[in-house]
Design a protein around this motif. Structure first.
Motif, mmCIF file in Angstrom:
data_model
loop_
_atom_site.group_PDB
_atom_site.id
_atom_site.type_symbol
_atom_site.label_atom_id
_atom_site.label_comp_id
_atom_site.label_asym_id
_atom_site.label_seq_id
_atom_site.Cartn_x
_atom_site.Cartn_y
_atom_site.Cartn_z
ATOM 1 N N CYS A 4 -4.377 -38.811 -8.737
ATOM 2 C CA CYS A 4 -5.625 -39.564 -8.806
ATOM 3 C C CYS A 4 -6.191 -39.796 -7.421
ATOM 4 C CB CYS A 4 -5.385 -40.903 -9.500
ATOM 5 S SG CYS A 4 -6.802 -41.998 -9.475
ATOM 6 N N THR A 5 -7.443 -39.423 -7.238
ATOM 7 C CA THR A 5 -8.162 -39.741 -6.010
ATOM 8 C C THR A 5 -9.495 -40.347 -6.408
ATOM 9 O OG1 THR A 5 -7.130 -37.926 -4.794
ATOM 10 C CG2 THR A 5 -9.174 -38.827 -3.900
ATOM 11 N N VAL A 6 -9.796 -41.501 -5.865
ATOM 12 C CA VAL A 6 -11.068 -42.155 -6.139
ATOM 13 C C VAL A 6 -12.073 -41.693 -5.079
ATOM 14 C CG1 VAL A 6 -12.294 -44.342 -6.385
ATOM 15 C CG2 VAL A 6 -9.911 -44.156 -7.146
ATOM 16 N N VAL A 7 -13.138 -41.075 -5.530
ATOM 17 C CA VAL A 7 -14.164 -40.584 -4.609
ATOM 18 C C VAL A 7 -15.467 -41.321 -4.879
ATOM 19 C CG1 VAL A 7 -13.092 -38.319 -4.501
ATOM 20 C CG2 VAL A 7 -14.898 -38.733 -6.158
ATOM 21 N N VAL A 44 -7.122 -34.906 -8.251
ATOM 22 C CA VAL A 44 -6.894 -34.050 -7.076
ATOM 23 C C VAL A 44 -6.238 -34.872 -5.984
ATOM 24 C CG1 VAL A 44 -8.847 -32.545 -7.626
ATOM 25 C CG2 VAL A 44 -9.190 -34.518 -6.134
ATOM 26 N N LYS A 45 -5.538 -34.192 -5.095
ATOM 27 C CA LYS A 45 -4.918 -34.870 -3.956
ATOM 28 C C LYS A 45 -5.820 -34.822 -2.731
ATOM 29 C CE LYS A 45 -0.006 -34.352 -5.062
ATOM 30 N NZ LYS A 45 1.293 -33.808 -4.592
ATOM 31 N N GLU A 46 -6.387 -33.660 -2.470
ATOM 32 C CA GLU A 46 -7.241 -33.480 -1.303
ATOM 33 C C GLU A 46 -8.634 -33.063 -1.762
ATOM 34 O OE1 GLU A 46 -5.383 -30.684 1.235
ATOM 35 O OE2 GLU A 46 -3.661 -31.958 1.694
ATOM 36 N N PHE A 47 -9.627 -33.519 -1.020
ATOM 37 C CA PHE A 47 -10.990 -33.181 -1.397
ATOM 38 C C PHE A 47 -11.884 -33.184 -0.161
ATOM 39 C CE2 PHE A 47 -11.051 -37.752 -1.285
ATOM 40 C CZ PHE A 47 -12.317 -38.073 -0.843
ATOM 41 N N LYS A 48 -13.033 -32.572 -0.327
ATOM 42 C CA LYS A 48 -14.073 -32.584 0.686
ATOM 43 C C LYS A 48 -15.382 -32.900 -0.025
ATOM 44 C CE LYS A 48 -16.466 -29.694 4.095
ATOM 45 N NZ LYS A 48 -16.588 -28.337 4.671
ATOM 46 N N ASP A 49 -16.160 -33.832 0.534
ATOM 47 C CA ASP A 49 -17.420 -34.179 -0.107
ATOM 48 C C ASP A 49 -18.572 -34.092 0.881
ATOM 49 O OD1 ASP A 49 -16.674 -36.336 1.400
ATOM 50 O OD2 ASP A 49 -16.913 -37.838 -0.172
ATOM 51 N N GLU A 50 -19.774 -34.011 0.345
ATOM 52 C CA GLU A 50 -20.957 -33.870 1.178
ATOM 53 C C GLU A 50 -22.190 -34.323 0.410
ATOM 54 O OE1 GLU A 50 -21.086 -29.696 1.989
ATOM 55 O OE2 GLU A 50 -22.135 -29.222 0.125
ATOM 56 N N VAL A 51 -23.247 -34.631 1.154
ATOM 57 C CA VAL A 51 -24.540 -34.931 0.520
ATOM 58 C C VAL A 51 -25.587 -33.983 1.093
ATOM 59 C CG1 VAL A 51 -24.035 -37.353 0.064
ATOM 60 C CG2 VAL A 51 -25.087 -36.706 2.243
ATOM 61 N N SER A 52 -26.558 -33.662 0.267
ATOM 62 C CA SER A 52 -27.672 -32.824 0.717
ATOM 63 C C SER A 52 -28.958 -33.394 0.134
ATOM 64 C CB SER A 52 -27.478 -31.366 0.286
ATOM 65 O OG SER A 52 -27.322 -31.271 -1.117
ATOM 66 N N LEU A 53 -30.035 -33.268 0.904
ATOM 67 C CA LEU A 53 -31.338 -33.793 0.497
ATOM 68 C C LEU A 53 -32.088 -32.749 -0.323
ATOM 69 C CD1 LEU A 53 -33.448 -36.103 0.802
ATOM 70 C CD2 LEU A 53 -34.312 -34.881 2.804
ATOM 71 N N LYS A 54 -32.596 -33.169 -1.474
ATOM 72 C CA LYS A 54 -33.336 -32.258 -2.340
ATOM 73 C C LYS A 54 -34.829 -32.522 -2.346
ATOM 74 C CE LYS A 54 -29.822 -29.876 -3.437
ATOM 75 N NZ LYS A 54 -29.699 -28.520 -2.904
ATOM 76 N N SER A 55 -35.225 -33.787 -2.190
ATOM 77 C CA SER A 55 -36.646 -34.103 -2.121
ATOM 78 C C SER A 55 -36.821 -35.430 -1.401
ATOM 79 C CB SER A 55 -37.286 -34.159 -3.516
ATOM 80 O OG SER A 55 -36.701 -35.186 -4.295
ATOM 81 N N LEU A 56 -38.015 -35.593 -0.805
ATOM 82 C CA LEU A 56 -38.277 -36.791 -0.018
ATOM 83 C C LEU A 56 -39.682 -37.292 -0.298
ATOM 84 C CD1 LEU A 56 -37.390 -38.748 2.251
ATOM 85 C CD2 LEU A 56 -38.318 -37.112 3.893
ATOM 86 N N GLY A 57 -39.783 -38.561 -0.691
ATOM 87 C CA GLY A 57 -41.081 -39.184 -0.925
ATOM 88 C C GLY A 57 -41.343 -40.248 0.126
ATOM 89 N N ARG A 58 -42.364 -41.049 -0.112
ATOM 90 C CA ARG A 58 -42.709 -42.073 0.863
ATOM 91 C C ARG A 58 -41.618 -43.144 0.959
ATOM 92 N NH1 ARG A 58 -46.776 -43.973 3.809
ATOM 93 N NH2 ARG A 58 -46.969 -46.226 4.099
ATOM 94 N N ASN A 59 -41.122 -43.563 -0.187
ATOM 95 C CA ASN A 59 -40.125 -44.639 -0.201
ATOM 96 C C ASN A 59 -38.842 -44.268 -0.929
ATOM 97 O OD1 ASN A 59 -41.766 -46.666 1.164
ATOM 98 N ND2 ASN A 59 -43.012 -46.696 -0.691
ATOM 99 N N TYR A 60 -38.652 -42.974 -1.173
ATOM 100 C CA TYR A 60 -37.424 -42.570 -1.858
ATOM 101 C C TYR A 60 -36.948 -41.227 -1.331
ATOM 102 C CZ TYR A 60 -39.842 -38.950 -4.498
ATOM 103 O OH TYR A 60 -40.526 -37.815 -4.839
ATOM 104 N N ALA A 61 -35.692 -40.948 -1.563
ATOM 105 C CA ALA A 61 -35.110 -39.645 -1.209
ATOM 106 C C ALA A 61 -34.139 -39.264 -2.320
ATOM 107 C CB ALA A 61 -34.386 -39.708 0.126
ATOM 108 N N ARG A 62 -34.190 -38.008 -2.733
ATOM 109 C CA ARG A 62 -33.332 -37.507 -3.812
ATOM 110 C C ARG A 62 -32.196 -36.703 -3.188
ATOM 111 N NH1 ARG A 62 -32.021 -38.484 -9.072
ATOM 112 N NH2 ARG A 62 -32.200 -36.689 -10.440
ATOM 113 N N PHE A 63 -30.965 -37.150 -3.422
ATOM 114 C CA PHE A 63 -29.791 -36.500 -2.840
ATOM 115 C C PHE A 63 -28.884 -35.932 -3.940
ATOM 116 C CE2 PHE A 63 -30.959 -39.461 0.527
ATOM 117 C CZ PHE A 63 -30.742 -38.723 1.674
ATOM 118 N N VAL A 64 -28.067 -34.956 -3.532
ATOM 119 C CA VAL A 64 -26.991 -34.461 -4.392
ATOM 120 C C VAL A 64 -25.672 -34.725 -3.674
ATOM 121 C CG1 VAL A 64 -25.900 -32.460 -5.459
ATOM 122 C CG2 VAL A 64 -28.369 -32.694 -5.516
#
Length: 323
Positions: A118-121, A155-175
């Motif tokens: 168990c890994t909490v991500v 899982v024991k080991e993991f790698k995570d990341e974020v990427s920007l998909k869209s950007l508005g005036r007051n919001y940003a959509r990430f994955v």
């Protein structure tokens, strides 16, 4: 020896197997299964090799290690399996696959506690990743809020990341993506609230109420625009004013927090200076208004009663202006 001949030589005499369960002292064992007290698994199934140490010849080990014992618990959960259940699973597996052993001894702990890897991500880590991403790529933006869900992954080991998909005036959509052993195991879409930074004048040092604000007491700082509503961005509107309240370092200045530094007071005598070429006249007047340096105020000439239009000077006098 061919594989079929090997399996034939290993066909179990179930009599001996039952005999070792009830009269272990009467049998000399070839294969030995030592049940553990605790075990950790990563897959969806629990096998004998997960919950026990197995001793025997290479072929015996190869067969016994694959004996399925149960389904795995959910990630971050556990289950308890008895030694009796393990023995029954061994018998069933060998019988179904028509494989026999001369003797097998199952011993060790009466129960084994099986935990699922168990890994909490996610969680607050998502927020940190987005803040770092914005700092690197969009320094003019600041994160206001973002959902921070947590996920339990086997899982024991993991790698995570974020990427920007869209950007508005007051919001940003990430994955948000999580990888383990190079494979994508989790993907989540997140909508974050963002704001743009603006430069405003803030207190650099503590400023007590009633203090005359000097240039060394203030500094420019970038803050989210929502926190800068009404904040002053021009030093001319701050320096030289008097604090209407206490200020802590980092606090912004608003018009209501400041008052002019009046050096001429309404109803008080003031020196009036009249200059026209070589002519220099000084007379006494009464201020009809409060005045800070540079302010244009009305002053009454004591001698004539005439109302004069004057500019307040740094030395506390006023200069007569043309009517």
């Amino acid at each position: 020896m061919k594989c079929s001949e090997r399996l034939l030589a290993l066909r179990l005499n179930l009599f001996f197997f039952v005999l070792f369960l009830f009269f272990p002292s009467l049998v000399s064992f070839a294969a030995e299964v030592l049940v553990k007290e605790e075990a950790t698994v990563g897959g969806n199934r629990v096998f004998l090799s997960d919950v026990a140490e197995i001793k025997g010849n290479p072929l015996e080990l190869e067969i016994l290690r694959k004996v399925p014992i149960s389904s795995s618990p959910q990630p971050c959960r556990s289950l308890t399996i008895s030694k009796k259940e393990i023995a029954e699973k061994i018998v069933l597996y060998l019988k179904e696959n028509r494989v026999s052993f001369k003797e097998i001894e199952v011993k060790g702990a009466p129960y084994v506690k099986v935990r699922r890897n168990c890994t909490v991500v996610g969680g607050e880590r998502i927020k940190r990743l987005i803040e770092e991403f914005l700092k690197r790529n969009y320094p003019q933006l600041v994160l206001i809020s973002v959902p921070t869900p947590s996920f339990k992954l086997p899982v024991k080991e993991f790698k995570d990341e974020v990427s920007l998909k869209s950007l508005g005036r007051n919001y940003a959509r990430f994955v948000y993506k999580v990888y383990s052993n190079g494979e994508l195991v989790k993907k989540v879409w997140l909508t974050a609230k963002v704001d743009r930074k603006v430069k405003v004048v803030t207190a650099k040092t503590p400023i007590p109420k009633g203090s005359l604000i000097r240039p060394d007491m203030v500094e420019f700082r970038e803050i989210p625009s929502r926190q800068a509503r009404g904040a002053l961005s021009d030093l001319k509107n701050v320096v030289g004013k008097v604090a209407n309240r206490d200020f802590l370092p980092g606090e912004v200045f608003k018009s209501r927090d400041l008052k002019p530094n009046f050096i001429v007071r309404k109803g008080k005598p003031v020196k009036v200076v009249y200059i026209r070429g070589p002519i220099h006249i000084e007379l006494l007047g009464i201020a009809l208004e409060n005045g800070a340096v540079g302010n244009i105020i009305r002053v009454k000439n004591i001698s004539t009663g005439k109302i004069l239009r004057c500019r307040v000077e740094k030395d506390g006098s006023v200069t007569f202006l043309s009517d």
